[in-house]
Design a protein around this motif. Structure first.
Motif, PDB file in Angstrom:
ATOM      1  N   ALA A   1      23.818  42.190 -12.147  1.00 33.81           N
ATOM      2  CA  ALA A   1      24.500  42.804 -13.286  1.00 33.81           C
ATOM      3  C   ALA A   1      24.416  41.896 -14.518  1.00 33.81           C
ATOM      4  N   LEU A   2      24.592  40.598 -14.321  1.00 30.56           N
ATOM      5  CA  LEU A   2      24.488  39.645 -15.431  1.00 30.56           C
ATOM      6  C   LEU A   2      23.061  39.574 -15.972  1.00 30.56           C
ATOM      7  N   VAL A   3      22.087  39.591 -15.061  1.00 29.88           N
ATOM      8  CA  VAL A   3      20.678  39.518 -15.466  1.00 29.88           C
ATOM      9  C   VAL A   3      20.287  40.723 -16.316  1.00 29.88           C
ATOM     10  N   VAL A   4      20.806  41.905 -15.973  1.00 30.29           N
ATOM     11  CA  VAL A   4      20.437  43.110 -16.735  1.00 30.29           C
ATOM     12  C   VAL A   4      21.277  43.273 -17.998  1.00 30.29           C
ATOM     13  N   GLY A   5      22.159  42.302 -18.267  1.00 29.68           N
ATOM     14  CA  GLY A   5      22.851  42.304 -19.543  1.00 29.68           C
ATOM     15  C   GLY A   5      24.300  42.748 -19.547  1.00 29.68           C
ATOM     16  N   LEU A   6      24.866  43.027 -18.394  1.00 35.93           N
ATOM     17  CA  LEU A   6      26.290  43.379 -18.374  1.00 35.93           C
ATOM     18  C   LEU A   6      27.100  42.102 -18.542  1.00 35.93           C
ATOM     19  N   ASP A   7      28.197  42.211 -19.274  1.00 29.08           N
ATOM     20  CA  ASP A   7      29.030  41.022 -19.438  1.00 29.08           C
ATOM     21  C   ASP A   7      30.210  41.074 -18.457  1.00 29.08           C
ATOM     22  N   GLN A   8      30.965  39.992 -18.430  1.00 31.11           N
ATOM     23  CA  GLN A   8      32.067  39.864 -17.481  1.00 31.11           C
ATOM     24  C   GLN A   8      33.073  41.004 -17.635  1.00 31.11           C
ATOM     25  N   GLN A   9      33.388  41.366 -18.870  1.00 25.42           N
ATOM     26  CA  GLN A   9      34.355  42.448 -19.088  1.00 25.42           C
ATOM     27  C   GLN A   9      33.858  43.772 -18.511  1.00 25.42           C
ATOM     28  N   GLN A  10      32.583  44.076 -18.699  1.00 24.69           N
ATOM     29  CA  GLN A  10      32.024  45.319 -18.162  1.00 24.69           C
ATOM     30  C   GLN A  10      32.079  45.326 -16.637  1.00 24.69           C
ATOM     31  N   ILE A  11      31.735  44.197 -16.038  1.00 24.85           N
ATOM     32  CA  ILE A  11      31.744  44.093 -14.575  1.00 24.85           C
ATOM     33  C   ILE A  11      33.169  44.233 -14.056  1.00 24.85           C
ATOM     34  N   GLU A  12      34.114  43.522 -14.662  1.00 21.26           N
ATOM     35  CA  GLU A  12      35.514  43.605 -14.232  1.00 21.26           C
ATOM     36  C   GLU A  12      36.047  45.027 -14.394  1.00 21.26           C
ATOM     37  N   LYS A  13      35.724  45.668 -15.519  1.00 16.76           N
ATOM     38  CA  LYS A  13      36.188  47.037 -15.775  1.00 16.76           C
ATOM     39  C   LYS A  13      35.660  47.984 -14.693  1.00 16.76           C
TER      40      LYS A  13
END
Length: 129
Positions: A103-115
Motif C-alpha cells: 500500500a505504501l509502495v503504490v502511494g497510499l499514505d498512513q491516514q488512507q491505510i488507517e481509514k
C-alpha cells in the motif's frame, strides 16, 4: 451465509473459501460450536472438488479456528479457546506487513491505510449486529 467464489481470480479457490468462512465467523453468522457442512456437501453446493473444501477446512484447523472431529465434522471453536493459543497476533501481523508495505509502495499514505482498516473493522462489526 452465502459463499461466492471467483474461479477467474488469482486467489486460489480454497483460500477464497477459507477467507469467507473466517469472515462468516467474524461477522457472527457462524457461531462457536456451529457445525460446518460436510466436505462432500459443501463441495457439491459450491460446485468445487472435495479436495478444495478439505484443504480449506485443514487451513482453518491449522489456524485454530475450527476443530475437525473424526466422523463428526468441522466445528467452529469458541473464541476464548482460539485467543488463548499463542502466535495468532504475530502470524496475523506478519501477514499484514507485506500488504501494508505494498500500500505504501503504490502511494497510499498512513491516514488512507488507517481509514481503510477502520472501515473494514466497522463493516465486519456492523454485519454482526
Amino acid at each position: 451465509m452465502i459463499i461466492q467464489l471467483e474461479p477467474q481470480s488469482d486467489i486460489p479457490i480454497y483460500t477464497q473459501l477459507t477467507n469467507q468462512i473466517i469472515e462468516g465467523i467474524a461477522t457472527g453468522f457462524l457461531q462457536p460450536g456451529h457445525s460446518l457442512p460436510s466436505v462432500r456437501a459443501l463441495a457439491a453446493d459450491l460446485g468445487v472438488n472435495m479436495h478444495t473444501v478439505n484443504k480449506s477446512y485443514h487451513e482453518l484447523e491449522k489456524k485454530g479456528i475450527i476443530s475437525i472431529i473424526p466422523k463428526s465434522g468441522a466445528v467452529v471453536r469458541p473464541r476464548k479457546e482460539i485467543s488463548q493459543e499463542a502466535g495468532h497476533a504475530e502470524r496475523i501481523f506478519a501477514a499484514l506487513r507485506p500488504v501494508i508495505a505494498e500500500a505504501l509502495v503504490v502511494g497510499l499514505d498512513q491516514q488512507q491505510i488507517e481509514k481503510q482498516l477502520i472501515s473494514i473493522i466497522h463493516d465486519l462489526k456492523e454485519i454482526k449486529s
